[in-house]
Write an enzyme that holds these catalytic residues in place. Structure first.
Site, PDB file in Angstrom:
ATOM      1  N   GLY A  90      -2.159  -0.653  -1.843  1.00 33.98           N
ATOM      2  CA  GLY A  90      -1.553   0.044  -0.714  1.00 33.98           C
ATOM      3  C   GLY A  90      -2.043   1.470  -0.554  1.00 33.98           C
ATOM      4  CG  LEU A 148      -3.684  -0.367   2.917  1.00 37.32           C
ATOM      5  CD1 LEU A 148      -3.606  -1.531   3.908  1.00 37.32           C
ATOM      6  CD2 LEU A 148      -4.384  -0.801   1.636  1.00 37.32           C
ATOM      7  N   GLY A 180     -11.604   2.726   3.580  1.00 39.49           N
ATOM      8  CA  GLY A 180     -12.329   1.932   2.583  1.00 39.49           C
ATOM      9  C   GLY A 180     -11.698   0.546   2.450  1.00 39.49           C
ATOM     10  CG  HIS A 181      -7.727   0.085   0.858  1.00 44.10           C
ATOM     11  ND1 HIS A 181      -7.137   1.326   0.838  1.00 44.10           N
ATOM     12  CD2 HIS A 181      -7.755  -0.326  -0.435  1.00 44.10           C
ATOM     13  CE1 HIS A 181      -6.823   1.650  -0.406  1.00 44.10           C
ATOM     14  NE2 HIS A 181      -7.188   0.668  -1.202  1.00 44.10           N
ATOM     15  CE  LYS A 206     -13.220   5.502  -5.426  1.00 39.18           C
ATOM     16  NZ  LYS A 206     -12.143   5.184  -6.359  1.00 39.18           N
ATOM     17  CG  ASP A 207     -12.029   0.492  -8.153  1.00 38.27           C
ATOM     18  OD1 ASP A 207     -11.595   1.409  -8.843  1.00 38.27           O
ATOM     19  OD2 ASP A 207     -11.770   0.386  -6.933  1.00 38.27           O
TER      20      ASP A 207
END
Ligand code: AMP
Length: 274
Positions: free
Chosen positions: A23, A25, A28-29, A143-144
């Site tokens: 959440g 948001l 990017g999301h 990104k992760d």
């Protein structure tokens, strides 16, 4: 019930793509939702701040929550299904004595090293969400980056044949990677935060001519001088996250970094050899 609803869609031959989030948001999301909608007719987004992946209780308690704004962003993006489970429904059997997953050395380096237990929490929640949604595609952000490798490993451990889709990192105009945690930066921290992007970009420019150790040290010095507290800045093989100082141009390299600005922990990475 989500599973019954998705079963009904599946029985009509509709494939699903799944975007798990916590959440707060941002664009990017939403770029993941856009990607999800391009690869399957039904997109499912979950919003769930997973307590078991926070090794720091205050980070969990301070995690931003803006569900009403999130719902508006998702509906504007045309997302089809929102999965907004409660902690009690995800962890029906409680949160003690949870299963553990063999992630090997991936769990001992970088995020695994600095956030002990974090990736076990990621696997605990992702195995539950994946079993509830049973998507054809799982869409996650590069990104992760280490998390992407962990989740791929999890899917092979739990034998899910969902296809993994990794999406490029969206950045602010000044290079800062978009993150829900950016909301917690004060004005002065926000002003210096793009130094992370500059350090990664400098590494990309130097990677084929200078030693990795020298580049890493210069990057850490530069960030620390700018007021960061760097946990790691490392150049590694992007397939396995192991060091590779060979200057062999065919080795795919990624620079990974994590650094605190005040109490806010930021992570970022950049492919160096594409
Ligand atoms: P989070 O809500 O932080 O758990 O992130 C949910 C998903 O969005 C994860 O797959 C992240 O990697 C991805 N994500 C987070 N920030 C970005 C970004 N700036 N660009 C693209 N994807 C992102």
């Amino acid at each position: 019930m989500l599973s019954a609803y998705l079963d009904k869609l599946r029985s009509k031959g509709l494939t699903t793509s799944f975007v798990p989030t916590m959440g707060a948001l941002h664009r990017g999301h939403i770029s993941l939702i856009t990607q999800a909608k391009q690869i399957a007719p039904i997109s499912v987004c979950s919003i769930f701040v997973n307590p078991t992946q926070f090794n720091d209780a205050s980070d969990y308690n301070k995690y931003p929550s803006r569900v009403a704004a999130d719902i508006k962003l998702l509906s504007d993006a045309g997302n089809d299904v929102l999965f907004l489970p409660s902690v009690a429904s995800v962890y029906q059997e409680g949160m003690s004595d949870l299963e553990s997953y063999d992630l090997g050395y991936l769990e001992t380096i970088f995020e695994g090293k600095y956030r002990p237990g974090h990736f076990q929490g990621v696997c605990q929640v992702m195995s539950r969400l994946l079993k509830a949604v049973r998507p054809d595609f799982l869409v996650m952000g590069l990104k992760d980056y280490q998390q992407c490798l962990v989740v791929k490993q999890l899917m092979s451990i739990i034998r899910m044949d969902t296809k993994f889709v990794g999406c490029a990192t969206l950045r602010e105009p000044d290079g800062l990677a978009m993150s829900s945690r950016n909301l917690r930066l004060d004005d002065q921290q926000r002003a210096v935060a793009p130094a992370i992007f500059h350090a990664l970009f400098t590494a990309k420019q130097k990677v084929l001519t200078e030693s990795h150790a020298v580049i890493e040290k210069q990057a850490m010095d530069e960030l620390n001088e700018n007021g960061f507290r760097v946990e790691y800045f490392s150049i590694v093989n992007s397939n396995n996250l192991l060091p590779d100082a060979s200057l062999d141009k065919s080795t795919p390299l990624v620079a990974l970094t994590a650094a605190y600005l005040g109490e806010v922990r930021l992570i970022d990475n950049m492919f160096l050899t594409d």
